[in-house]
Design a protein around this motif. Structure first.
Motif, PDB file in Angstrom:
ATOM      1  N   MET A  88       0.927  -1.207   0.067  1.00 33.85           N
ATOM      2  CA  MET A  88      -0.260  -0.059  -0.062  1.00 33.85           C
ATOM      3  C   MET A  88       0.852   1.230  -0.054  1.00 33.85           C
ATOM      4  SD  MET A  88      -3.194   0.007  -0.300  1.00 33.85           S
ATOM      5  CE  MET A  88      -3.871   1.434  -0.889  1.00 33.85           C
ATOM      6  N   ALA A  89       2.246   1.166   0.595  1.00 39.65           N
ATOM      7  CA  ALA A  89       2.871   2.258   0.652  1.00 39.65           C
ATOM      8  C   ALA A  89       3.430   2.640  -0.614  1.00 39.65           C
ATOM      9  CB  ALA A  89       4.258   1.894   1.628  1.00 39.65           C
ATOM     10  N   THR A  90       3.585   1.605  -1.508  1.00 41.11           N
ATOM     11  CA  THR A  90       4.225   1.891  -2.896  1.00 41.11           C
ATOM     12  C   THR A  90       2.947   2.674  -3.651  1.00 41.11           C
ATOM     13  OG1 THR A  90       5.476  -0.127  -2.961  1.00 41.11           O
ATOM     14  CG2 THR A  90       4.833   0.753  -5.111  1.00 41.11           C
ATOM     15  N   ILE A  91       1.796   2.024  -3.680  1.00 41.35           N
ATOM     16  CA  ILE A  91       0.745   2.661  -4.470  1.00 41.35           C
ATOM     17  C   ILE A  91       0.341   4.226  -3.671  1.00 41.35           C
ATOM     18  CG2 ILE A  91      -1.956   2.204  -4.426  1.00 41.35           C
ATOM     19  CD1 ILE A  91      -1.657  -0.712  -4.462  1.00 41.35           C
ATOM     20  N   ASN A  92       0.487   4.213  -2.529  1.00 38.38           N
ATOM     21  CA  ASN A  92       0.196   5.514  -2.044  1.00 38.38           C
ATOM     22  C   ASN A  92       1.210   6.766  -2.699  1.00 38.38           C
ATOM     23  OD1 ASN A  92      -2.287   5.048  -0.850  1.00 38.38           O
ATOM     24  ND2 ASN A  92      -1.169   4.369   1.114  1.00 38.38           N
ATOM     25  N   LYS A  93       2.380   6.394  -2.632  1.00 37.76           N
ATOM     26  CA  LYS A  93       3.587   7.075  -3.050  1.00 37.76           C
ATOM     27  C   LYS A  93       3.272   7.410  -4.584  1.00 37.76           C
ATOM     28  CE  LYS A  93       8.294   7.063  -2.145  1.00 37.76           C
ATOM     29  NZ  LYS A  93       9.296   6.173  -1.475  1.00 37.76           N
ATOM     30  N   LEU A  94       2.807   6.387  -5.369  1.00 33.59           N
ATOM     31  CA  LEU A  94       2.508   6.615  -6.975  1.00 33.59           C
ATOM     32  C   LEU A  94       1.272   7.510  -7.148  1.00 33.59           C
ATOM     33  CD1 LEU A  94       3.183   2.987  -8.315  1.00 33.59           C
ATOM     34  CD2 LEU A  94       4.333   4.956  -8.935  1.00 33.59           C
ATOM     35  N   ARG A  95       0.328   7.344  -6.093  1.00 34.02           N
ATOM     36  CA  ARG A  95      -0.977   8.138  -5.917  1.00 34.02           C
ATOM     37  C   ARG A  95      -0.529   9.586  -5.933  1.00 34.02           C
ATOM     38  NH1 ARG A  95      -4.921   4.222  -2.607  1.00 34.02           N
ATOM     39  NH2 ARG A  95      -5.943   3.300  -4.583  1.00 34.02           N
ATOM     40  N   GLU A  96       0.443   9.935  -5.060  1.00 31.61           N
ATOM     41  CA  GLU A  96       0.781  11.132  -4.942  1.00 31.61           C
ATOM     42  C   GLU A  96       1.240  11.789  -5.925  1.00 31.61           C
ATOM     43  OE1 GLU A  96       3.260  12.307  -1.340  1.00 31.61           O
ATOM     44  OE2 GLU A  96       1.737  10.743  -0.148  1.00 31.61           O
ATOM     45  N   THR A  97       2.251  11.214  -6.559  1.00 32.38           N
ATOM     46  CA  THR A  97       2.889  11.640  -7.837  1.00 32.38           C
ATOM     47  C   THR A  97       1.880  11.952  -8.945  1.00 32.38           C
ATOM     48  OG1 THR A  97       3.909   9.545  -8.187  1.00 32.38           O
ATOM     49  CG2 THR A  97       5.262  11.115  -7.212  1.00 32.38           C
ATOM     50  N   CYS A  98       1.136  10.878  -9.230  1.00 36.08           N
ATOM     51  CA  CYS A  98       0.337  10.650 -10.390  1.00 36.08           C
ATOM     52  C   CYS A  98      -0.766  11.925 -10.214  1.00 36.08           C
ATOM     53  CB  CYS A  98      -0.454   9.671 -10.672  1.00 36.08           C
ATOM     54  SG  CYS A  98       0.731   8.384 -11.198  1.00 36.08           S
ATOM     55  N   ARG A  99      -1.425  12.188  -8.790  1.00 34.73           N
ATOM     56  CA  ARG A  99      -2.335  13.181  -8.736  1.00 34.73           C
ATOM     57  C   ARG A  99      -1.641  14.334  -8.949  1.00 34.73           C
ATOM     58  NH1 ARG A  99      -3.853  12.091  -3.756  1.00 34.73           N
ATOM     59  NH2 ARG A  99      -5.054  10.548  -4.303  1.00 34.73           N
ATOM     60  N   GLU A 100      -0.645  14.883  -8.509  1.00 39.13           N
ATOM     61  CA  GLU A 100       0.014  15.851  -8.702  1.00 39.13           C
ATOM     62  C   GLU A 100       0.189  16.153 -10.229  1.00 39.13           C
ATOM     63  OE1 GLU A 100       3.725  16.261  -6.622  1.00 39.13           O
ATOM     64  OE2 GLU A 100       2.514  15.919  -4.584  1.00 39.13           O
ATOM     65  N   LYS A 101       0.678  15.143 -11.026  1.00 40.04           N
ATOM     66  CA  LYS A 101       0.708  15.485 -12.468  1.00 40.04           C
ATOM     67  C   LYS A 101      -0.698  15.775 -12.914  1.00 40.04           C
ATOM     68  CE  LYS A 101       1.760  11.849 -15.656  1.00 40.04           C
ATOM     69  NZ  LYS A 101       2.532  10.786 -16.007  1.00 40.04           N
ATOM     70  N   LEU A 102      -1.686  15.040 -12.709  1.00 43.62           N
ATOM     71  CA  LEU A 102      -3.058  15.410 -13.060  1.00 43.62           C
ATOM     72  C   LEU A 102      -3.490  16.865 -13.008  1.00 43.62           C
ATOM     73  CD1 LEU A 102      -4.945  11.907 -12.641  1.00 43.62           C
ATOM     74  CD2 LEU A 102      -4.392  13.102 -14.799  1.00 43.62           C
ATOM     75  N   LEU A 103      -3.283  17.191 -11.537  1.00 45.19           N
ATOM     76  CA  LEU A 103      -3.812  18.547 -11.051  1.00 45.19           C
ATOM     77  C   LEU A 103      -2.950  19.513 -11.763  1.00 45.19           C
ATOM     78  CD1 LEU A 103      -4.016  18.068  -7.333  1.00 45.19           C
ATOM     79  CD2 LEU A 103      -5.909  18.209  -9.046  1.00 45.19           C
ATOM     80  N   SER A 104      -1.617  19.109 -12.293  1.00 47.85           N
ATOM     81  CA  SER A 104      -0.861  20.419 -12.768  1.00 47.85           C
ATOM     82  C   SER A 104      -0.989  20.430 -14.424  1.00 47.85           C
ATOM     83  CB  SER A 104       0.664  19.992 -13.014  1.00 47.85           C
ATOM     84  OG  SER A 104       0.892  18.876 -13.575  1.00 47.85           O
ATOM     85  N   GLN A 105      -1.760  19.282 -14.852  1.00 46.96           N
ATOM     86  CA  GLN A 105      -2.233  19.525 -16.320  1.00 46.96           C
ATOM     87  C   GLN A 105      -3.553  20.101 -16.334  1.00 46.96           C
ATOM     88  OE1 GLN A 105      -2.389  15.338 -17.252  1.00 46.96           O
ATOM     89  NE2 GLN A 105      -0.137  14.915 -17.453  1.00 46.96           N
ATOM     90  N   GLY A 106      -4.212  20.285 -15.428  1.00 49.86           N
ATOM     91  CA  GLY A 106      -5.374  20.998 -15.297  1.00 49.86           C
ATOM     92  C   GLY A 106      -6.524  20.081 -15.786  1.00 49.86           C
TER      93      GLY A 106
END
Length: 329
Positions: free
Chosen positions: A311-329
């Motif tokens: 779950m730690a791996t998934i949560n880490k990936l979730r953080e980076t992927c979410r940031e990427k999506l938010l920055s793309q608007g």
């Protein structure tokens, strides 16, 4: 041969009865053995403590007669229901949002048209229960309201629990706790998890990730329904229920295990694709056939094939992927 399965779903014209019978006669032995073990474990009381033994039991499958109860307990839905007596019925009796009701009504006839229990002619017709559960949930969780996909999930819950109130609390466990932000208007959690799967495929099945990139196929195109409907209408019913057994106990990482197993097992087949439509077609094909029908061996595979997945791996990936999506608007 029976055209309708035990859950009320009509079998397709090309249904392979022979291989299904062969599988089921073997699986029945497993089910009988599991049922005896579960009856001993539950011993007529309605509580289960989380333990390695329980986790092992759940991974090996919950017999249908105990399924609703075990889902209720391990997901926390039972506790919530007991702490809020009468809440479900109050939601149904309270003020209603007309727009919400309209959206839910529109989807009623689209929910499981191939299931005899959801037909208007059925008695009782499960459409009424489905409507009630979705209306109550939409007023309980106003941030989500109603979103397509929820009708299928609630419908499955009703088929298993045969109880509106329990289905409501299980839906709440899934949408409110187990699946982070899948059904909110922006569907950020859903989009994030599709990106996370892409990253996991890069790590675990790099050749497929490379193929997708080369042909510009976005993960959303091939797996969004896996996530939105939690494999309903994608995989056979028995297999979906076995996946949900683990989902209620172990959380959302199960979805990634299933997705990775489907991709890894069919890697050679997917890699035969030479263009965009071809890739999409291959992804449709990998959810059919004996590999997914034989739910018992399939479930063993999802815990070995993808290797370690914390779950730690998934949560880490979730953080980076979410940031990427938010920055793309």
């Amino acid at each position: 041969f029976c055209r309708v399965d035990p859950y009320g779903f009509e079998r397709p014209e090309d249904f392979d009865y022979a291989s299904y019978e062969a599988f089921f006669s073997r699986y029945l032995v497993v089910l009988t053995r599991r049922a005896i073990k579960w009856s001993k474990l539950l011993k007529g009381n309605n509580s289960i403590q989380k333990s390695l033994k329980v986790k092992r039991y759940i991974r090996k499958g919950i017999p249908n007669e105990h399924r609703a109860l075990v889902w209720m307990i391990v997901s926390g839905a039972q506790t919530n229901m007991e702490q809020n007596p009468g809440y479900y019925h109050r939601l149904l009796e309270g003020e209603k949002n007309a727009k919400l009701l309209e959206a839910i009504k529109t989807d009623m006839n689209r929910t499981f048209p191939d299931n005899v229990k959801f037909r208007k002619t059925a008695d009782p017709c499960l459409q009424h229960s489905l409507y009630n559960v979705l209306v109550a949930y939409g007023h309980h969780n106003k941030a989500v309201g109603y979103c397509q996909g929820m009708n299928f999930i609630a419908g499955y819950l009703i088929l298993i629990t045969k109880n509106e109130e329990e289905s409501f609390w299980l839906l709440d466990a899934l949408i409110g706790r187990i699946l982070p932000d899948y059904y909110s208007p922006a569907m950020l959690g859903l989009k994030t998890d599709q990106e996370v799967l892409g990253e996991l495929v890069k790590m675990k099945v790099p050749a497929v990730a490379e193929l997708m990139e080369r042909h510009g196929v976005m993960w959303t195109l091939v797996v969004s329904r896996w996530f939105i409907c939690l494999f309903i209408d994608i995989l056979p019913v028995e297999t979906v229920l076995r996946i949900w057994d683990c989902l209620f106990y172990e959380g959302s990482k199960i979805i990634f295990r299933v997705a990775l197993t489907l991709i890894k097992q069919n890697q050679a087949f997917i890699l035969e694709a030479t263009n965009f439509p071809d890739i999409c077609e291959k992804f449709k094909q990998i959810t059919k056939g004996t590999f997914v029908t034989e739910c018992h061996s399939f479930m063993q595979k999802i815990f070995t094939d993808p290797g370690t997945l914390s779950m730690a791996t998934i949560n880490k990936l979730r953080e980076t992927c979410r940031e990427k999506l938010l920055s793309q608007g």
